[in-house]
Design a protein around this motif. Structure first.
Motif, PDB file in Angstrom:
ATOM      1  N   PHE A 148     -20.467  54.081 -56.106  1.00 40.09           N
ATOM      2  CA  PHE A 148     -20.082  52.669 -56.211  1.00 40.09           C
ATOM      3  C   PHE A 148     -19.566  52.243 -54.852  1.00 40.09           C
ATOM      4  CE2 PHE A 148     -16.769  49.499 -57.832  1.00 40.09           C
ATOM      5  CZ  PHE A 148     -17.689  48.496 -58.086  1.00 40.09           C
ATOM      6  N   GLU A 149     -20.351  51.501 -54.128  1.00 39.57           N
ATOM      7  CA  GLU A 149     -19.982  51.035 -52.797  1.00 39.57           C
ATOM      8  C   GLU A 149     -19.689  49.538 -52.844  1.00 39.57           C
ATOM      9  OE1 GLU A 149     -19.475  52.830 -50.077  1.00 39.57           O
ATOM     10  OE2 GLU A 149     -20.009  54.653 -51.142  1.00 39.57           O
ATOM     11  N   VAL A 150     -18.510  49.158 -52.401  1.00 42.83           N
ATOM     12  CA  VAL A 150     -18.105  47.758 -52.327  1.00 42.83           C
ATOM     13  C   VAL A 150     -17.727  47.496 -50.885  1.00 42.83           C
ATOM     14  CG1 VAL A 150     -16.516  46.008 -53.169  1.00 42.83           C
ATOM     15  CG2 VAL A 150     -17.196  47.879 -54.677  1.00 42.83           C
ATOM     16  N   ARG A 151     -18.419  46.553 -50.260  1.00 41.40           N
ATOM     17  CA  ARG A 151     -18.158  46.332 -48.835  1.00 41.40           C
ATOM     18  C   ARG A 151     -18.265  44.853 -48.496  1.00 41.40           C
ATOM     19  NH1 ARG A 151     -21.265  51.538 -46.273  1.00 41.40           N
ATOM     20  NH2 ARG A 151     -19.838  53.014 -47.206  1.00 41.40           N
ATOM     21  N   LEU A 196     -27.396  41.055 -60.430  1.00 44.07           N
ATOM     22  CA  LEU A 196     -27.560  42.495 -60.547  1.00 44.07           C
ATOM     23  C   LEU A 196     -29.033  42.812 -60.727  1.00 44.07           C
ATOM     24  CD1 LEU A 196     -25.979  45.191 -60.699  1.00 44.07           C
ATOM     25  CD2 LEU A 196     -26.123  44.980 -63.179  1.00 44.07           C
ATOM     26  N   HIS A 197     -29.554  43.660 -59.852  1.00 48.20           N
ATOM     27  CA  HIS A 197     -30.954  44.065 -59.972  1.00 48.20           C
ATOM     28  C   HIS A 197     -31.131  45.489 -59.463  1.00 48.20           C
ATOM     29  CE1 HIS A 197     -30.578  42.363 -55.935  1.00 48.20           C
ATOM     30  NE2 HIS A 197     -31.538  43.200 -55.585  1.00 48.20           N
ATOM     31  N   GLU A 198     -32.171  46.123 -59.972  1.00 41.75           N
ATOM     32  CA  GLU A 198     -32.468  47.494 -59.584  1.00 41.75           C
ATOM     33  C   GLU A 198     -33.276  47.483 -58.294  1.00 41.75           C
ATOM     34  OE1 GLU A 198     -34.177  51.569 -61.665  1.00 41.75           O
ATOM     35  OE2 GLU A 198     -34.541  49.644 -62.630  1.00 41.75           O
ATOM     36  N   THR A 199     -32.977  48.417 -57.428  1.00 39.39           N
ATOM     37  CA  THR A 199     -33.693  48.541 -56.158  1.00 39.39           C
ATOM     38  C   THR A 199     -33.818  50.019 -55.811  1.00 39.39           C
ATOM     39  OG1 THR A 199     -33.799  47.698 -53.893  1.00 39.39           O
ATOM     40  CG2 THR A 199     -31.638  48.351 -54.706  1.00 39.39           C
ATOM     41  N   THR A 214     -27.850  46.676 -57.193  1.00 43.48           N
ATOM     42  CA  THR A 214     -27.039  45.872 -56.285  1.00 43.48           C
ATOM     43  C   THR A 214     -26.724  44.549 -56.974  1.00 43.48           C
ATOM     44  OG1 THR A 214     -28.972  44.905 -55.185  1.00 43.48           O
ATOM     45  CG2 THR A 214     -28.014  46.883 -54.188  1.00 43.48           C
ATOM     46  N   GLY A 215     -25.614  43.980 -56.602  1.00 42.98           N
ATOM     47  CA  GLY A 215     -25.198  42.713 -57.180  1.00 42.98           C
ATOM     48  C   GLY A 215     -23.944  42.215 -56.494  1.00 42.98           C
ATOM     49  N   ALA A 246     -23.120  48.052 -54.500  1.00 37.08           N
ATOM     50  CA  ALA A 246     -24.258  48.876 -54.880  1.00 37.08           C
ATOM     51  C   ALA A 246     -23.706  50.002 -55.750  1.00 37.08           C
ATOM     52  CB  ALA A 246     -24.946  49.439 -53.648  1.00 37.08           C
ATOM     53  N   ALA A 247     -24.419  50.356 -56.802  1.00 36.32           N
ATOM     54  CA  ALA A 247     -23.950  51.403 -57.708  1.00 36.32           C
ATOM     55  C   ALA A 247     -25.124  52.164 -58.284  1.00 36.32           C
ATOM     56  CB  ALA A 247     -23.105  50.796 -58.828  1.00 36.32           C
TER      57      ALA A 247
END
Length: 168
Positions: free
Chosen positions: A20-23, A125-128, A139-140, A162-163
């Motif tokens: 889980f990245e929050v930046r 929120l979408h898958e990548t 990501t979202g 991103a998670a």
């Protein structure tokens, strides 16, 4: 002290671990993940999970937990309300006020943290796959406001994240 280092080549390796990245470097609210974890609770009487938690701590004494009723794949392509008073999807936000000491046991002492109330939404929120992690991930954005004792502290905070989904 004198010395030198001779390196013929330095190569780059892809990151094989994303939780889980929050930046964000927004001047009104900065958060840059330095550690993260996730967890889910399993019902004792059936083979189902609930209470998905994605936690990140920053390099400036902040701790953020995205609490979801279901795994990430259930929230794509829609706006999800994040409000503890309205359900099981919400954000917990804390700031560290304790002493600046290293703790080998990493024990959470409630007195060392201020807990804030939050209200907001999770959007886009979408898958990548492939940009920052070799497997599929999501990501979202988390858009929320932070309150203390009912009074606004920070308004309209935008946190890109991103998670990795929990493969249970």
């Amino acid at each position: 002290m004198n010395g030198s280092i001779n390196i013929d080549s330095v190569s780059s390796l892809p990151c094989n671990s994303l939780i889980f990245e929050v930046r964000t470097v927004d001047p009104k609210f900065r958060f840059y993940s330095m550690a993260s974890s996730n967890s889910a609770t399993k019902y004792n009487d059936r083979d189902e999970y609930y209470d998905f938690k994605f936690s990140a701590s920053s390099n400036s004494g902040q701790w953020l937990v995205l609490n979801l009723e279901k795994n990430l794949s259930n929230y794509t392509q829609k706006e999800t309300i994040l409000d503890k008073s309205r359900g099981l999807n919400y954000v917990d936000y804390y700031e560290y006020i304790g002493p600046l000491i290293y703790d080998d046991y990493l024990i959470f002492n409630q007195k060392d943290w201020i807990k804030y109330e939050t209200k907001g939404v999770m959007q886009n929120l979408h898958e990548t796959k492939g940009d920052m992690y070799q497997y599929s991930y999501y990501t979202g954005n988390i858009l929320f406001s932070i309150y203390k004792d009912g009074k606004i502290v920070k308004e309209n905070v935008v946190l890109p994240f991103a998670a990795a989904p929990m493969n249970l």
